[in-house]
Design an enzyme around this catalytic site. Structure first.
Site, short mmCIF file in Angstrom:
data_model
loop_
_atom_site.label_atom_id
_atom_site.label_comp_id
_atom_site.label_asym_id
_atom_site.label_seq_id
_atom_site.Cartn_x
_atom_site.Cartn_y
_atom_site.Cartn_z
N ARG A 170 39.38 40.35 60.12
CA ARG A 170 40.11 39.39 59.29
C ARG A 170 39.50 38.00 59.34
O ARG A 170 40.21 37.00 59.29
CB ARG A 170 41.60 39.28 59.71
CG ARG A 170 42.50 40.49 59.50
CD ARG A 170 42.60 40.90 58.05
NE ARG A 170 41.58 41.89 57.78
CZ ARG A 170 41.63 43.16 58.17
NH1 ARG A 170 42.66 43.61 58.79
NH2 ARG A 170 40.65 43.99 57.91
N CYS A 219 50.32 41.35 56.26
CA CYS A 219 50.61 41.21 57.69
C CYS A 219 50.65 39.73 58.06
O CYS A 219 49.75 38.97 57.71
CB CYS A 219 49.56 41.93 58.52
SG CYS A 219 49.76 43.71 58.43
N GLU A 290 47.90 35.74 60.92
CA GLU A 290 46.91 36.10 59.89
C GLU A 290 47.22 35.31 58.61
O GLU A 290 46.32 34.87 57.91
CB GLU A 290 47.00 37.61 59.61
CG GLU A 290 46.01 38.09 58.56
CD GLU A 290 45.96 39.61 58.45
OE1 GLU A 290 46.08 40.30 59.49
OE2 GLU A 290 45.82 40.10 57.32
C1 LIG Z 1 51.70 43.66 49.84
C2 LIG Z 1 50.48 43.12 50.53
C3 LIG Z 1 49.65 43.99 51.22
C4 LIG Z 1 48.53 43.51 51.89
N1 LIG Z 1 47.74 44.39 52.59
C5 LIG Z 1 46.63 43.93 53.20
C6 LIG Z 1 45.76 44.83 53.89
O1 LIG Z 1 45.99 46.04 53.96
N2 LIG Z 1 44.65 44.32 54.50
C7 LIG Z 1 44.35 42.98 54.45
O2 LIG Z 1 43.32 42.57 55.00
N3 LIG Z 1 45.16 42.11 53.79
C8 LIG Z 1 46.27 42.55 53.17
N4 LIG Z 1 47.09 41.66 52.52
C9 LIG Z 1 46.75 40.22 52.52
C10 LIG Z 1 45.91 39.81 51.29
O3 LIG Z 1 46.00 40.80 50.30
C11 LIG Z 1 44.44 39.60 51.67
O4 LIG Z 1 44.29 38.67 52.72
C12 LIG Z 1 43.63 39.12 50.47
O5 LIG Z 1 42.28 39.11 50.83
C13 LIG Z 1 44.04 37.73 50.00
O6 LIG Z 1 43.30 37.43 48.85
P1 LIG Z 1 43.71 36.22 47.90
O7 LIG Z 1 42.70 36.13 46.83
O8 LIG Z 1 45.13 36.37 47.47
O9 LIG Z 1 43.55 34.99 48.88
P2 LIG Z 1 44.57 33.80 49.10
O10 LIG Z 1 45.78 34.31 49.80
O11 LIG Z 1 44.76 33.04 47.85
O12 LIG Z 1 43.71 32.93 50.13
C14 LIG Z 1 43.37 33.45 51.39
C15 LIG Z 1 42.24 32.61 51.98
O13 LIG Z 1 41.07 32.77 51.18
C16 LIG Z 1 40.63 31.50 50.70
N5 LIG Z 1 40.03 31.72 49.38
C17 LIG Z 1 40.65 32.12 48.24
N6 LIG Z 1 39.74 32.22 47.25
C18 LIG Z 1 38.54 31.88 47.77
C19 LIG Z 1 37.22 31.78 47.24
N7 LIG Z 1 36.93 32.05 45.96
N8 LIG Z 1 36.23 31.40 48.08
C20 LIG Z 1 36.48 31.11 49.37
N9 LIG Z 1 37.70 31.17 49.92
C21 LIG Z 1 38.72 31.56 49.13
C22 LIG Z 1 41.87 30.64 50.70
O14 LIG Z 1 41.55 29.27 50.74
C23 LIG Z 1 42.54 31.11 51.96
O15 LIG Z 1 41.91 30.53 53.07
C24 LIG Z 1 48.22 42.12 51.85
C25 LIG Z 1 49.05 41.25 51.13
C26 LIG Z 1 50.17 41.74 50.48
C27 LIG Z 1 51.02 40.77 49.70
#
Ligand SMILES: Cc1cc2nc3c(=O)[nH]c(=O)nc-3n(C[C@H](O)[C@H](O)[C@H](O)COP(=O)(O)OP(=O)(O)OC[C@H]3O[C@@H](n4cnc5c(N)ncnc54)[C@H](O)[C@@H]3O)c2cc1C
Length: 294
Positions: A170, A219, A290
């Site tokens: 992560r 998580c 996380e």
């Molecule tokens: C129902 C559900 C299930 C999930 N299951 C999992 C799972 O199984 N495994 C898992 O690992 N995660 C899981 N997650 C968490 C989430 O899906 C992941 O962490 C995902 O990678 C977040 O992506 P995001 O684009 O929404 O990032 P955001 O939540 O918008 O941002 C997360 C981080 O990434 C940074 N960021 C965003 N875009 C960029 C970019 N273009 N360049 C650099 N940094 C950036 C942000 O500044 C922040 O630090 C789950 C979430 C939900 C709601």
């Protein structure tokens, strides 16, 4: 004159962030910036740096909790078409940093390209996924990344190979760089077999986690390096269903907090703190978050 007066279509002031996050909670961004091109992105990043404006990046907000008062500074979101598409090139796919992971994963599976199916059911963007090295028991995104193109805090664009990104559980070492695009190195696989594998992973996630439509951020805590998972530690203390205001520990998975209508970010933060304290008191384990809290 405002800092972004010449970019009115891309830069908006005082924009609510709640609808842009999976929790659906939180206050506004002082600036929400949705660049239309890489040049525009580089310009705003550089300008923020020169004027000392704090910059944050927002994907789908699937791993984020935005505070009730919102955030000062600029929130950059790669939501314009230039950052949301992908192309296949042989066994590789190059995807924009704002491309939706769930769609990209499905497309790769449909093309018979294996390597991303482990991410079935994980909401987010390519950029957010790479920053978080998202994944789970079936694999992580980092193992499919060949290279990324990023904009550094000074506005310069550079390429980084996967081996330079410090992928670990992560985490990555992207620091203040924003992922503009990523190239994934995949392997051909018989499409029906690949589809079956994808469905198996998808069904596992659907069985073990709250529905995607629920307001959550995945998580809340990382699993400790040793011993029981964070979810098991919380579950063993009987904390499923524990609530503060509109925030509750999920009945389906104890490492998820779900926000009910009317929940505030402060409810979620207080619930997180209670869980941390109770797990520490009972087991001596200090849970590490996380979820990112803004
Ligand atoms: C129902 C559900 C299930 C999930 N299951 C999992 C799972 O199984 N495994 C898992 O690992 N995660 C899981 N997650 C968490 C989430 O899906 C992941 O962490 C995902 O990678 C977040 O992506 P995001 O684009 O929404 O990032 P955001 O939540 O918008 O941002 C997360 C981080 O990434 C940074 N960021 C965003 N875009 C960029 C970019 N273009 N360049 C650099 N940094 C950036 C942000 O500044 C922040 O630090 C789950 C979430 C939900 C709601």
């Amino acid at each position: 004159m405002s800092l972004f007066a010449d970019l009115p279509e891309a830069c908006r002031a005082n924009v609510p962030l709640a609808p842009l996050t999976w929790f659906g909670i939180g206050g506004p961004a002082e600036w929400l910036i949705e660049p239309r091109t890489e040049d525009e992105l580089a310009t705003v990043v550089h300008r923020c740096r020169e004027s000392g404006l704090q910059v944050r990046f927002l994907g789908l907000g699937a791993n984020l909790l935005v505070g009730d008062d919102g955030v000062r500074g600029a929130v950059i979101r790669l939501s314009q078409p230039a950052f949301m598409t992908w192309q296949r090139d042989g066994d590789r796919i190059e995807a924009g940093g704002g491309a939706h992971l769930t769609r990209l994963v499905k497309a790769a599976v449909a093309e018979g390209l294996s390597g991303l199916e482990a991410l079935a059911g994980i909401p987010g963007t390519v950029g957010g996924g790479i920053r978080m090295n998202c994944g789970g028991k079936f694999g992580e995104i980092g193992s499919a990344v060949e290279r990324v193109r990023v904009i550094l805090p000074d506005g310069r664009a550079v390429e980084r190979r996967a081996s330079e990104l410090g992928f670990a559980y992560r985490r990555s070492n992207l620091g203040g760089a924003i992922v503009v695009s990523a190239t994934f190195r995949l392997s051909p696989m018989e499409p029906q077999r690949l589809h079956d594998r994808y469905m198996e992973i998808w069904e596992f996630k659907s069985r073990t986690q709250p529905p995607l439509e629920d307001c959550s951020a995945g998580c809340i805590f990382k699993n400790p390096a040793q011993g029981p998972s964070a979810g098991k530690l919380i579950d063993d203390l009987g904390l499923k269903g524990l609530s503060v205001g509109g925030a509750a520990v999920s009945d389906r998975h104890a490492n998820f907090i779900v926000a009910r209508p009317g929940a505030r970010a402060a409810d979620i933060v207080r619930l997180i703190e209670q869980i941390e304290q109770r797990v520490f008191d009972a087991t001596g384990v200090r849970l590490v978050r996380e979820v990112e809290v803004w």
